[in-house]
Design a protein around this motif. Structure first.
Motif, PDB file in Angstrom:
ATOM      1  N   TRP A 154      -5.954  22.061  -2.382  1.00 16.96           N
ATOM      2  CA  TRP A 154      -7.247  22.078  -3.066  1.00 16.96           C
ATOM      3  C   TRP A 154      -8.305  22.513  -2.067  1.00 16.96           C
ATOM      4  CZ3 TRP A 154      -7.344  20.326  -8.297  1.00 16.96           C
ATOM      5  CH2 TRP A 154      -6.136  19.783  -8.737  1.00 16.96           C
ATOM      6  N   THR A 155      -8.954  23.629  -2.348  1.00 16.73           N
ATOM      7  CA  THR A 155      -9.972  24.162  -1.443  1.00 16.73           C
ATOM      8  C   THR A 155     -10.859  25.146  -2.208  1.00 16.73           C
ATOM      9  OG1 THR A 155     -10.341  25.462   0.569  1.00 16.73           O
ATOM     10  CG2 THR A 155      -8.368  25.991  -0.673  1.00 16.73           C
ATOM     11  N   ARG A 156     -12.104  25.329  -1.701  1.00 24.66           N
ATOM     12  CA  ARG A 156     -12.956  26.357  -2.301  1.00 24.66           C
ATOM     13  C   ARG A 156     -12.946  27.625  -1.445  1.00 24.66           C
ATOM     14  NH1 ARG A 156     -16.638  21.772  -3.534  1.00 24.66           N
ATOM     15  NH2 ARG A 156     -16.961  21.717  -5.787  1.00 24.66           N
ATOM     16  N   ASP A 157     -12.207  27.574  -0.348  1.00 23.53           N
ATOM     17  CA  ASP A 157     -12.180  28.688   0.599  1.00 23.53           C
ATOM     18  C   ASP A 157     -11.033  29.632   0.215  1.00 23.53           C
ATOM     19  OD1 ASP A 157     -11.502  30.310   2.771  1.00 23.53           O
ATOM     20  OD2 ASP A 157     -12.162  28.841   4.252  1.00 23.53           O
ATOM     21  N   LEU A 158     -11.384  30.827  -0.226  1.00 30.66           N
ATOM     22  CA  LEU A 158     -10.389  31.764  -0.755  1.00 30.66           C
ATOM     23  C   LEU A 158      -9.364  32.175   0.299  1.00 30.66           C
ATOM     24  CD1 LEU A 158      -9.858  33.162  -3.444  1.00 30.66           C
ATOM     25  CD2 LEU A 158     -11.250  35.085  -2.641  1.00 30.66           C
ATOM     26  N   SER A 159      -9.833  32.432   1.510  1.00 32.01           N
ATOM     27  CA  SER A 159      -8.901  32.871   2.554  1.00 32.01           C
ATOM     28  C   SER A 159      -7.914  31.763   2.880  1.00 32.01           C
ATOM     29  CB  SER A 159      -9.651  33.230   3.840  1.00 32.01           C
ATOM     30  OG  SER A 159     -10.607  34.186   3.558  1.00 32.01           O
ATOM     31  N   ARG A 160      -8.434  30.558   2.989  1.00 30.48           N
ATOM     32  CA  ARG A 160      -7.572  29.416   3.285  1.00 30.48           C
ATOM     33  C   ARG A 160      -6.549  29.219   2.158  1.00 30.48           C
ATOM     34  NH1 ARG A 160     -10.806  23.949   4.146  1.00 30.48           N
ATOM     35  NH2 ARG A 160     -10.189  23.704   6.305  1.00 30.48           N
ATOM     36  N   ALA A 161      -7.010  29.376   0.919  1.00 29.81           N
ATOM     37  CA  ALA A 161      -6.114  29.201  -0.235  1.00 29.81           C
ATOM     38  C   ALA A 161      -4.941  30.181  -0.148  1.00 29.81           C
ATOM     39  CB  ALA A 161      -6.881  29.418  -1.531  1.00 29.81           C
ATOM     40  N   HIS A 162      -5.245  31.445   0.127  1.00 36.90           N
ATOM     41  CA  HIS A 162      -4.170  32.443   0.181  1.00 36.90           C
ATOM     42  C   HIS A 162      -3.270  32.216   1.387  1.00 36.90           C
ATOM     43  CE1 HIS A 162      -5.040  34.890  -3.275  1.00 36.90           C
ATOM     44  NE2 HIS A 162      -6.325  34.860  -2.978  1.00 36.90           N
ATOM     45  N   ARG A 163      -3.886  31.848   2.515  1.00 36.93           N
ATOM     46  CA  ARG A 163      -3.088  31.600   3.720  1.00 36.93           C
ATOM     47  C   ARG A 163      -2.095  30.458   3.442  1.00 36.93           C
ATOM     48  NH1 ARG A 163      -7.524  31.377   6.790  1.00 36.93           N
ATOM     49  NH2 ARG A 163      -7.365  29.120   7.112  1.00 36.93           N
ATOM     50  N   PHE A 164      -2.583  29.410   2.834  1.00 39.00           N
ATOM     51  CA  PHE A 164      -1.721  28.263   2.543  1.00 39.00           C
ATOM     52  C   PHE A 164      -0.680  28.582   1.471  1.00 39.00           C
ATOM     53  CE2 PHE A 164      -1.878  23.962   4.171  1.00 39.00           C
ATOM     54  CZ  PHE A 164      -2.619  24.219   5.312  1.00 39.00           C
ATOM     55  N   ALA A 165      -1.108  29.310   0.450  1.00 39.48           N
ATOM     56  CA  ALA A 165      -0.178  29.639  -0.631  1.00 39.48           C
ATOM     57  C   ALA A 165       1.028  30.378  -0.058  1.00 39.48           C
ATOM     58  CB  ALA A 165      -0.875  30.484  -1.687  1.00 39.48           C
TER      59      ALA A 165
END
Ligand code: NAD
Length: 498
Positions: free
Chosen positions: A424-435
């Motif tokens: 759960w995050t609002r940071d798009l780059s972090r979301a994709h990196r984690f995904a």
């Protein structure tokens, strides 16, 4: 209010083989009980090896005609089955609730519509699933036809009996295979009701055979059977391993959906309100008896205290009770044996130094005393313990803190399982990196436990291999049959001395 006293319409409780309900050869039965109060629900015929042999014979005999049936006709039958499920939705939901303990509102809103939806999706898929033409050398035509494998043995657990039946039967039937299906000995009732609907909508005899029975001997007989071409199995990792060994005789294809220990990572920039609700659903839906449950909550240290306070308050507010009551949010676990196994983790966790933030016992309500109820439980637990690494398969969630993304990823990925995970995050780059970096077959961002019949479902590591749903499932139930035609390519003369 519940309508427990109104009585329950039971399906035919015999085995369904070659289009008919029949007694088992040995005449033995399995008792099915209601997890709400341990009361008797039914005796169901128990399949053993001779019954499995009979079912395999029927499925083998049905295979040539079924695989040659136009795909549109196979699709039509699956669509009719989906309609029949919709028409009997109320009754199926109640039966699933009585058999499993799922809160009725979940059976009504999730299990039954998802079951119909899965059959409908694969009914629609049947005549849209295409082969391919490969651009090979000039003058040659190479095309690939997807051919069904033959007879598929399907073995499912007790946590989502109706839904998992559709996950297996939908794609395997759409692609032209026939089935020998073994529901769990604990929850066979809705699968038998489905057998009645299968007969009603006129599937040809032998295409689907349903043989409730114990893992030993019925499940093992399926895994070992030389007349079965593939086994699709959902269940525990331990039994998955035994199926791998048992299947070696005829080199069966396997698809294994096994256990999970899903990480659910909450970053400091997340929408906490959404994350709270999503995280509660991730673990407490179906009393935590879900392979994709988010059973490890990983919290960024900056929001950890606030999140824990709110999560514990939310957990305490969950309404536990009779699953037939529509206001119930958490029902009983599905069996007494399983309830005891889940509760045994309380002592394990305490020994390992975990602290229980809420729950950890059985509810005090005297009306629930004969049922298999366990309180929703939140624990602060060390990283290395069994409670944080083993699948509890109940309403238990462990909580850990992390300081940065690297640590979160390390903790998330350090278990043997790799089925579902989320962040759960609002940071798009972090979301994709984690995904991309989470080691799991399915990753959810700002949501959890979403499934759809079109989206691949399955795991890595000890969570198994192969995928259900969508085109991936269709590939798994078919072989690539490659045909070469010489249209006008010169045949090179390699022999004969010229
Ligand atoms: P289980 O492995 O004990 O039983 C699953 C099925 O296998 C049942 O039908 C059982 O009768 C049968 N079986 C048991 N022994 C067998 C044998 N030797 N040979 C063949 N079949 C045998 O699992 P369970 O307790 O019913 O279900 C809980 C487990 O299932 C959990 O570990 C959970 O994670 C897993 N599960 C996985 C998924 C997934 O999609 N990955 C989904 C739901 C449940």
């Amino acid at each position: 209010m519940t309508n427990r006293s109104a009585g329950l319409r039971l399906p035919d409780t015999r085995l369904f083989i070659d289009g008919e309900f029949v007694e088992s050869a040995a005449g033995t039965t399995i008792e099915v009980v209601d997890p709400h109060d341990s009361s008797h629900l039914a005796y169901v015929s128990e399949a053993r090896e001779p019954d499995v042999n009979r079912a395999v014979k029927a499925a083998r005999e049905a295979f040539p005609a079924w695989s040659a049936t136009p795909a549109s006709e196979r699709g039509r039958l699956l669509l009719s089955l989906a309609d029949a499920i919709d028409s009997n939705a109320e009754e199926l939901a109640e039966l699933e609730t009585r058999d499993t303990g799922h809160p009725l509102r979940d059976s009504e809103r999730l299990d039954v519509p998802r079951t119909a939806g899965c059959f409908r999706y694969f009914g629609g898929m049947a005549d849209k699933y295409e082969g391919s033409v490969i651009p090979v050398d000039a003058g040659l035509l190479n095309y690939v036809v997807r051919q069904p494998l033959g007879v598929v043995g399907a073995i499912v657990p007790w946590n989502f009996p109706l839904m998992f039946t559709s996950w297996k039967l939908g794609p395997l039937l759409a692609s032209g295979n026939t089935a020998v299906m073994k529901p769990s000995e604990i929850t066979p009732l809705t699968t038998l009701r489905l057998a009645e609907l299968i007969a009603e909508v006129d599937f040809p005899p032998g295409v689907v055979n349903i043989v409730p029975g114990f893992g030993e001997p019925a499940g093992r007989a399926i895994a070992e059977h030389p007349g079965i071409d593939k086994v699709t199995f959902t269940g525990s990792t331990a039994v998955g391993r035994s199926i791998v060994a048992a299947s070696a005789g005829n080199l069966k294809r396997l698809q294994l959906e096994l256990g999970g220990k899903g990480a659910n990572v909450i970053f400091e920039d997340a929408d906490l309100e959404a994350a709270l609700n999503g995280s509660a659903f991730a673990i407490f839906h179906n009393q935590g008896q879900a392979c994709i449950a988010g059973s490890r909550l990983l919290l960024h240290e900056r929001i950890a205290d606030e999140f824990i306070d709110r999560f514990v308050a939310l957990t305490r507010s969950i309404r536990i009770g009779d699953p037939l009551d529509r206001s119930t949010e958490l029902g009983p676990l599905t069996s007494a044996v399983h309830r005891d196994r889940v509760l045994s983790y309380v002592a394990i966790a305490k020994e390992e130094g975990a602290s229980i933030l809420t729950g950890g016992g059985t509810p005090l309500d005297p009306r629930l005393k004969n049922g298999y109820y366990v309180e929703p439980t939140v624990l602060f637990a060390p990283r290395s313990g069994r409670i944080t690494r083993e699948e509890v398969f109940g309403p238990f969630v462990t909580v850990q803190r992390f300081k940065d993304d690297d640590e979160a990823l390390q903790v998330a990925n350090e278990v043997e399982y790799g089925l579902g995970a989320g962040c759960w995050t609002r940071d798009l780059s972090r979301a994709h990196r984690f995904a991309s970096a989470l080691r799991a077959g399915m990753v959810w961002v700002n949501t959890y436990k979403r499934v759809h019949p079109g989206s691949p479902f399955g795991g890595v590591g000890s969570s198994g291999y192969g995928r259900e749903m969508g085109f991936e499932a269709m590939h798994g139930y078919t072989d690539a049959h490659s045909v070469w035609i010489n249209v006008d390519a010169p045949q090179p003369r390699l022999y004969g001395g010229n």
